[in-house]
Design an enzyme around this catalytic site. Sequence first.
Site: not given
Ligand code: EPU
Length: 426
Positions: A22-23, A116, A121, A311, A405
């Site tokens: 998915k990701n 969320c 996030r 995850d 999802r």
């Molecule tokens: N963060 C910030 N600012 C930003 C972006 C991230 O502070 O602008 C922080 C977040 O709050 C968090 C950390 O950085 O504490 C890492 O978050 P990341 O941005 O890596 O998460 P994401 O890209 O929103 C993806 C996956 C998630 C998975 C996380 C961590 C996708 C679509 N989603 O989310 O997947 O948990 O990386 O590996 O790739 C899931 O599939 O159930 C899921 C939640």
Amino acid sequence: MEKLIIEGGKSLNGEVRISGAKNAALPLICATLLTPGKHILRNVPDLRDTRTMLRLLENLGVRHARKDDVLTIDSSDLNGSEASYDLVKTMRASVLVLGPLVARLGKARVSLPGGCAIGARPINFHITGLELLGVKCHLEGGYVDAAIDGRMQGNVIYFDMPSVTGTENLLMAAVQAEGTTVLKNAAREPEVGNLVDMLNGMGARIEGKGTDRLTIEGVESLQPADCAIIPDRIEAGTYLIAIAATGGEGTVTHCNPSHLPALLEKLRATGLKIEETDSTVTVRQPNGNGQSGPLKGTDIKTLPYPGYPTDLQAQFMALMTLSSGVSVINETIFENRFMHVAELQRLGAEIQVDGHTAVVKGAAMDGLSGARVMATDLRASSSLVIAGLAASGRTEISRIYHLERGYENLVDKLTALGATVWKEQD
Ligand code: EPU
């Protein structure tokens, strides 16, 4: 709304085929916005989230067709630049259209996702990164309005902490920027590597795949993609844990074991026997010959890749409720990712939470017993499925749209492994 019913206490055995990730599918679908033409994506999972992303692209004038797991996306007639709150609030990954839309059209309007079930996030890294590339970003009415005249300019962008979708958004933005962009402390997740491969296949020049430093030499134009989605490491890990938790033995196929370094070592630390080939992982019980035995309590700490994935935290916790000892689970990525604890407690699990740490007291001898529980987010839901499969009696999980999802054909796959599980209207 549908609920999932599980008659637990049966061991899962046999083989299960893992779907595309998915990701990885979500950013790769968005990358088709970068250049007009017919793009082909293979091994694409058919999930609620991939459908939501395709609906979002449809609203922007993009056409698509699916045949089995092959998706053809024609982005030639792209005519919109907005991702509305209605879509972004149901799927935060919608924010992945931001980078490619600004790169192709010079503008984008994307709703801020808001908080969320697993944490705040924010998307500040995405926005400050775009600004460093010369994009003007303006926040108003819950939306980020991004715009630039002409091409983006390459720059050095440092992430305060590695962000998966942040790295992906800025990669897509920078591939056609003028000059060199360097992403430092970038996310190293395999899904980012999949996007790098797709973009390089389209004519981009990105170096450093799999490292925390990605160097992007901007190119003037790209061609349409033909790229396969990598196997879903989180789905693979979830089935391995489910098989282990029910005392069964089985194999996940069509996966990439090298994408699961931390989980496989942690499963071994519990006493389970793990065998790997290039594309399969087999889990066997500690005592061999199909004899399930108590697992050792094992600690985990979630970290960016290649550390233990957040995850798979909830699923490992479900396994640890059945172990013979105490395990300490430390969540360092998201601040609110223990929503499953209260639901696992309804099944008899003994867990104490203090801030980012959960202490699980294994109950191998007493086991879990079925109950009615509620799914709160995707991975929390899969931990309830695992616990319900291992528990004696009936477990009913409501709000299973969360599971849909991210897990393709969950009921069929579990049934083929020997589970008694079905969906009903709630
Ligand atoms: N963060 C910030 N600012 C930003 C972006 C991230 O502070 O602008 C922080 C977040 O709050 C968090 C950390 O950085 O504490 C890492 O978050 P990341 O941005 O890596 O998460 P994401 O890209 O929103 C993806 C996956 C998630 C998975 C996380 C961590 C996708 C679509 N989603 O989310 O997947 O948990 O990386 O590996 O790739 C899931 O599939 O159930 C899921 C939640």
